[in-house]
Motif scaffolding. Structure first.
Motif, PDB file in Angstrom:
ATOM      1  N   GLN A  72       0.844  -1.191   0.000  1.00 38.40           N
ATOM      2  CA  GLN A  72       0.000   0.000   0.000  1.00 38.40           C
ATOM      3  C   GLN A  72       0.878   1.239   0.000  1.00 38.40           C
ATOM      4  O   GLN A  72       2.030   1.167   0.402  1.00 38.40           O
ATOM      5  CB  GLN A  72      -0.861   0.023   1.262  1.00 38.40           C
ATOM      6  CG  GLN A  72      -2.130  -0.782   1.100  1.00 38.40           C
ATOM      7  CD  GLN A  72      -2.686  -1.230   2.425  1.00 38.40           C
ATOM      8  OE1 GLN A  72      -2.203  -0.833   3.490  1.00 38.40           O
ATOM      9  NE2 GLN A  72      -3.695  -2.068   2.378  1.00 38.40           N
ATOM     10  N   ILE A  73       0.312   2.344  -0.399  1.00 37.96           N
ATOM     11  CA  ILE A  73       1.088   3.586  -0.413  1.00 37.96           C
ATOM     12  C   ILE A  73       1.189   4.125   1.014  1.00 37.96           C
ATOM     13  O   ILE A  73       0.161   4.389   1.646  1.00 37.96           O
ATOM     14  CB  ILE A  73       0.416   4.626  -1.333  1.00 37.96           C
ATOM     15  CG1 ILE A  73       0.288   4.033  -2.744  1.00 37.96           C
ATOM     16  CG2 ILE A  73       1.225   5.914  -1.352  1.00 37.96           C
ATOM     17  CD1 ILE A  73      -0.627   4.802  -3.663  1.00 37.96           C
ATOM     18  N   PRO A  74       2.398   4.274   1.551  1.00 36.10           N
ATOM     19  CA  PRO A  74       2.532   4.793   2.915  1.00 36.10           C
ATOM     20  C   PRO A  74       1.933   6.202   3.028  1.00 36.10           C
ATOM     21  O   PRO A  74       2.314   7.099   2.280  1.00 36.10           O
ATOM     22  CB  PRO A  74       4.050   4.818   3.141  1.00 36.10           C
ATOM     23  CG  PRO A  74       4.601   3.809   2.166  1.00 36.10           C
ATOM     24  CD  PRO A  74       3.706   3.897   0.977  1.00 36.10           C
ATOM     25  N   GLU A  75       0.994   6.345   3.949  1.00 30.10           N
ATOM     26  CA  GLU A  75       0.280   7.616   4.130  1.00 30.10           C
ATOM     27  C   GLU A  75       1.221   8.815   4.344  1.00 30.10           C
ATOM     28  O   GLU A  75       1.004   9.879   3.753  1.00 30.10           O
ATOM     29  CB  GLU A  75      -0.702   7.466   5.309  1.00 30.10           C
ATOM     30  CG  GLU A  75      -1.816   8.484   5.340  1.00 30.10           C
ATOM     31  CD  GLU A  75      -2.667   8.538   4.071  1.00 30.10           C
ATOM     32  OE1 GLU A  75      -2.931   9.666   3.619  1.00 30.10           O
ATOM     33  OE2 GLU A  75      -3.050   7.471   3.535  1.00 30.10           O
ATOM     34  N   PRO A  76       2.287   8.668   5.174  1.00 31.62           N
ATOM     35  CA  PRO A  76       3.174   9.822   5.391  1.00 31.62           C
ATOM     36  C   PRO A  76       3.805  10.349   4.099  1.00 31.62           C
ATOM     37  O   PRO A  76       4.076  11.549   3.983  1.00 31.62           O
ATOM     38  CB  PRO A  76       4.270   9.266   6.319  1.00 31.62           C
ATOM     39  CG  PRO A  76       3.659   8.081   6.982  1.00 31.62           C
ATOM     40  CD  PRO A  76       2.693   7.506   5.988  1.00 31.62           C
TER      41      PRO A  76
ATOM     42  N   ILE B 238       3.505  -0.804  -6.589  1.00 30.70           N
ATOM     43  CA  ILE B 238       2.540  -1.347  -5.636  1.00 30.70           C
ATOM     44  C   ILE B 238       2.189  -2.781  -6.022  1.00 30.70           C
ATOM     45  O   ILE B 238       1.861  -3.067  -7.166  1.00 30.70           O
ATOM     46  CB  ILE B 238       1.257  -0.485  -5.607  1.00 30.70           C
ATOM     47  CG1 ILE B 238       1.563   0.901  -5.041  1.00 30.70           C
ATOM     48  CG2 ILE B 238       0.152  -1.160  -4.789  1.00 30.70           C
ATOM     49  CD1 ILE B 238       1.884   0.939  -3.566  1.00 30.70           C
ATOM     50  N   GLY B 239       2.261  -3.667  -5.031  1.00 28.12           N
ATOM     51  CA  GLY B 239       1.892  -5.052  -5.290  1.00 28.12           C
ATOM     52  C   GLY B 239       2.543  -5.973  -4.282  1.00 28.12           C
ATOM     53  O   GLY B 239       3.310  -5.539  -3.421  1.00 28.12           O
ATOM     54  N   ALA B 240       2.232  -7.243  -4.422  1.00 25.28           N
ATOM     55  CA  ALA B 240       2.758  -8.235  -3.494  1.00 25.28           C
ATOM     56  C   ALA B 240       4.262  -8.386  -3.697  1.00 25.28           C
ATOM     57  O   ALA B 240       4.762  -8.207  -4.798  1.00 25.28           O
ATOM     58  CB  ALA B 240       2.056  -9.563  -3.726  1.00 25.28           C
ATOM     59  N   PRO B 241       4.985  -8.711  -2.598  1.00 26.67           N
ATOM     60  CA  PRO B 241       6.421  -8.945  -2.722  1.00 26.67           C
ATOM     61  C   PRO B 241       6.686 -10.163  -3.600  1.00 26.67           C
ATOM     62  O   PRO B 241       5.868 -11.088  -3.645  1.00 26.67           O
ATOM     63  CB  PRO B 241       6.890  -9.190  -1.293  1.00 26.67           C
ATOM     64  CG  PRO B 241       5.689  -9.218  -0.433  1.00 26.67           C
ATOM     65  CD  PRO B 241       4.485  -8.887  -1.239  1.00 26.67           C
TER      66      PRO B 241
END
Ligand code: SAH
Length: 218
Positions: free
Chosen positions: A164-168, A183-186
């Motif tokens: 997910q995109i880190p909110e900070p 963005i995506g699964a490792p």
């Protein structure tokens, strides 16, 4: 011995020219400032010596600690999407070798870069200092939190894949800023996403598919 001087011709100059033409220009990257930076920065000095003859190949390479330096085309593509220029300030998450930071530092005012592996943070800081970069600041830490002290940033570029995109990072993006993040699964194929902050609102676009090492947490 390998010269660390950026101005001196090196034996890889031709390989670098070829890399730019075949891997980058032919695939559609047009930003002249980005192309010039890719022609200039000695990628062979950002990788372990055992891979030196593969430095300009069309793929990522290991840099130790389970991490990689990204494929040259991806570095160029992400740099172009960032729309760098001399007035801009960048936050990079995932310094790694310091190569992406160096490419952007050739164009922008200042690059702040955060790296979670302490050895890599130290090694890349030393490397960039030797190469003469004075507009890159590196710190060891968890990039999830960004770097509030120097925010807001015109460009935020994340070079590890998050779920997910880190909110900070969104909070620390300037008005009209651009955030680029896989963005995506490792250990899977991820999507490279561009977020633009316009009048406080976030616009999202999907750019391409990529494969990055996972975004870690401390
Ligand atoms: N931009 C780099 C590519 C580095 S690979 C280059 O040009 O060489 C991704 C890097 O992100 C790795 O070095 C990894 O340790 C780092 N990383 C992963 N999760 C992180 C986090 N939460 N904060 C900061 N760095 C992180």
């Amino acid at each position: 011995m390998i010269s660390l001087s950026l101005n001196q011709k090196d034996r890889f100059q031709e390989a670098r020219e070829m890399m730019v033409r075949v891997q980058i220009v032919d695939r559609g990257v047009k930003d002249e400032a980005v192309l010039n930076a890719m022609r200039k920065v000695p990628r062979h000095l950002f990788i372990p010596e055992e891979y030196i003859n593969e430095a300009y190949d069309d793929n990522p390479l290991p840099i130790g600690y389970g991490q990689t330096i990204s494929q040259p085309y991806i570095v160029a593509f992400m740099s172009e999407v960032a729309e760098p220029n001399p007035s801009k300030t960048v936050l990079e998450i995932g310094t790694g070798s310091g190569y992406q930071a160096a490419i952007l530092a050739e164009i922008v005012k200042k690059v702040y870069s955060v790296e979670i592996v302490p050895e890599l943070a130290l090694e890349s800081a030393e490397r960039l200092k030797k190469l003469g970069y004075k507009n890159i600041v590196i710190k060891h830490g968890d990039g999830y939190k960004g770097w509030k002290e120097f925010s807001p940033f015109d460009i935020v570029i994340v070079t590890a894949a998050a779920e997910q995109i880190p909110e900070p990072l969104i909070e620390q993006l300037a008005e009209n800023g651009r955030l680029i993040i896989p963005i995506g699964a490792p250990n899977a194929v991820q999507e490279l996403i561009l977020l633009e902050k316009k009048k406080g609102k976030i616009e999202k676009s999907r750019l391409t598919f990529v494969r990055f090492v996972p975004f870690k947490r401390l």
